[in-house]
Design a protein around this motif. Sequence first.
Motif, PDB file in Angstrom:
ATOM      1  N   VAL A   5       4.260  -2.181   9.836  1.00  0.00           N
ATOM      2  CA  VAL A   5       4.210  -3.025  11.023  1.00  0.00           C
ATOM      3  C   VAL A   5       3.798  -4.425  10.615  1.00  0.00           C
ATOM      4  O   VAL A   5       2.712  -4.617  10.046  1.00  0.00           O
ATOM      5  CB  VAL A   5       3.230  -2.464  12.062  1.00  0.00           C
ATOM      6  N   GLU A   6       4.665  -5.376  10.909  1.00  0.00           N
ATOM      7  CA  GLU A   6       4.379  -6.773  10.611  1.00  0.00           C
ATOM      8  C   GLU A   6       3.775  -7.463  11.834  1.00  0.00           C
ATOM      9  O   GLU A   6       4.094  -7.110  12.976  1.00  0.00           O
ATOM     10  CB  GLU A   6       5.660  -7.526  10.211  1.00  0.00           C
ATOM     11  N   SER A   7       2.939  -8.444  11.560  1.00  0.00           N
ATOM     12  CA  SER A   7       2.349  -9.234  12.638  1.00  0.00           C
ATOM     13  C   SER A   7       2.077 -10.643  12.124  1.00  0.00           C
ATOM     14  O   SER A   7       2.117 -10.895  10.913  1.00  0.00           O
ATOM     15  CB  SER A   7       1.052  -8.587  13.135  1.00  0.00           C
ATOM     16  N   GLY A   8       1.807 -11.549  13.063  1.00  0.00           N
ATOM     17  CA  GLY A   8       1.432 -12.906  12.686  1.00  0.00           C
ATOM     18  C   GLY A   8       2.506 -13.946  12.864  1.00  0.00           C
ATOM     19  O   GLY A   8       2.267 -15.140  12.645  1.00  0.00           O
ATOM     20  N   LEU A  18       1.509 -20.318   8.901  1.00  0.00           N
ATOM     21  CA  LEU A  18       1.377 -19.009   9.538  1.00  0.00           C
ATOM     22  C   LEU A  18       0.947 -18.008   8.483  1.00  0.00           C
ATOM     23  O   LEU A  18       1.253 -18.177   7.296  1.00  0.00           O
ATOM     24  CB  LEU A  18       2.701 -18.553  10.168  1.00  0.00           C
ATOM     25  N   ARG A  19       0.290 -16.964   8.943  1.00  0.00           N
ATOM     26  CA  ARG A  19      -0.152 -15.897   8.038  1.00  0.00           C
ATOM     27  C   ARG A  19       0.400 -14.585   8.576  1.00  0.00           C
ATOM     28  O   ARG A  19      -0.007 -14.133   9.646  1.00  0.00           O
ATOM     29  CB  ARG A  19      -1.669 -15.863   7.972  1.00  0.00           C
ATOM     30  N   LEU A  20       1.302 -13.995   7.823  1.00  0.00           N
ATOM     31  CA  LEU A  20       1.903 -12.727   8.210  1.00  0.00           C
ATOM     32  C   LEU A  20       1.167 -11.583   7.540  1.00  0.00           C
ATOM     33  O   LEU A  20       0.749 -11.684   6.384  1.00  0.00           O
ATOM     34  CB  LEU A  20       3.377 -12.681   7.806  1.00  0.00           C
ATOM     35  N   SER A  21       1.045 -10.486   8.274  1.00  0.00           N
ATOM     36  CA  SER A  21       0.422  -9.283   7.722  1.00  0.00           C
ATOM     37  C   SER A  21       1.381  -8.112   7.843  1.00  0.00           C
ATOM     38  O   SER A  21       2.155  -8.018   8.790  1.00  0.00           O
ATOM     39  CB  SER A  21      -0.871  -8.961   8.467  1.00  0.00           C
ATOM     40  N   CYS A  22       1.305  -7.228   6.870  1.00  0.00           N
ATOM     41  CA  CYS A  22       2.082  -5.989   6.856  1.00  0.00           C
ATOM     42  C   CYS A  22       1.091  -4.844   6.740  1.00  0.00           C
ATOM     43  O   CYS A  22       0.410  -4.712   5.713  1.00  0.00           O
ATOM     44  CB  CYS A  22       3.041  -6.002   5.677  1.00  0.00           C
ATOM     45  N   ALA A  23       1.013  -4.042   7.781  1.00  0.00           N
ATOM     46  CA  ALA A  23       0.101  -2.906   7.794  1.00  0.00           C
ATOM     47  C   ALA A  23       0.899  -1.629   7.612  1.00  0.00           C
ATOM     48  O   ALA A  23       1.912  -1.418   8.285  1.00  0.00           O
ATOM     49  CB  ALA A  23      -0.662  -2.867   9.109  1.00  0.00           C
ATOM     50  N   ALA A  24       0.438  -0.791   6.703  1.00  0.00           N
ATOM     51  CA  ALA A  24       1.160   0.442   6.396  1.00  0.00           C
ATOM     52  C   ALA A  24       0.388   1.651   6.908  1.00  0.00           C
ATOM     53  O   ALA A  24      -0.845   1.689   6.842  1.00  0.00           O
ATOM     54  CB  ALA A  24       1.372   0.563   4.898  1.00  0.00           C
ATOM     55  N   SER A  25       1.135   2.619   7.389  1.00  0.00           N
ATOM     56  CA  SER A  25       0.551   3.910   7.748  1.00  0.00           C
ATOM     57  C   SER A  25       1.437   5.004   7.172  1.00  0.00           C
ATOM     58  O   SER A  25       2.622   4.801   6.930  1.00  0.00           O
ATOM     59  CB  SER A  25       0.443   4.058   9.272  1.00  0.00           C
ATOM     60  N   ASN A  77      -5.174  -1.504   3.205  1.00  0.00           N
ATOM     61  CA  ASN A  77      -3.793  -1.013   3.241  1.00  0.00           C
ATOM     62  C   ASN A  77      -2.835  -2.038   3.840  1.00  0.00           C
ATOM     63  O   ASN A  77      -1.923  -1.701   4.604  1.00  0.00           O
ATOM     64  CB  ASN A  77      -3.697   0.300   4.036  1.00  0.00           C
ATOM     65  N   THR A  78      -3.053  -3.302   3.496  1.00  0.00           N
ATOM     66  CA  THR A  78      -2.223  -4.376   4.035  1.00  0.00           C
ATOM     67  C   THR A  78      -1.759  -5.326   2.936  1.00  0.00           C
ATOM     68  O   THR A  78      -2.403  -5.443   1.882  1.00  0.00           O
ATOM     69  CB  THR A  78      -2.973  -5.201   5.099  1.00  0.00           C
ATOM     70  N   VAL A  79      -0.668  -6.000   3.222  1.00  0.00           N
ATOM     71  CA  VAL A  79      -0.154  -7.055   2.358  1.00  0.00           C
ATOM     72  C   VAL A  79       0.064  -8.275   3.240  1.00  0.00           C
ATOM     73  O   VAL A  79       0.573  -8.160   4.355  1.00  0.00           O
ATOM     74  CB  VAL A  79       1.147  -6.632   1.677  1.00  0.00           C
ATOM     75  N   THR A  80      -0.318  -9.434   2.744  1.00  0.00           N
ATOM     76  CA  THR A  80      -0.286 -10.655   3.526  1.00  0.00           C
ATOM     77  C   THR A  80       0.645 -11.681   2.897  1.00  0.00           C
ATOM     78  O   THR A  80       0.753 -11.756   1.671  1.00  0.00           O
ATOM     79  CB  THR A  80      -1.709 -11.247   3.619  1.00  0.00           C
TER      80      THR A  80
END
Length: 129
Positions: A5-8, A18-25, A77-80
Amino acid sequence: QVQLVESGGGLVQAGGSLRLSCAASGRTVSAYRVGWFRQAPEKEREFVAAISRGGRVTNYADSVKGRFTISRDDAKNTVTLQMNSLKPEDTAVYSCALPKQFSIDRNYAPRRVNEYDYWGQGTQVTVSS
């Protein structure tokens, strides 16, 4: 099941950040390389940045080198993707991606789309002039 899931994303003026985040589950990203890609309307998906397992190696498209920075926080557990000095041509949907197999090579951060198997839905980035 792996979910990214990406956000930002959002609307920003040229020169902004801008700062984008990628959250993994469903998967612990610490064992995997991660890539960011983008797709503008009526254009093919293109590579933006990638980071190797452990973060030792990063790889950037020439068009974003010096402006974007990819980083990872395995504890969260994220990549930015930090994006500075944004330009109107950066406007696109940005997606993060993960391969199916864990990464043995800690120095590998590939650019090719077919190196990645799982994709998020993306977050829209719009840069106005």
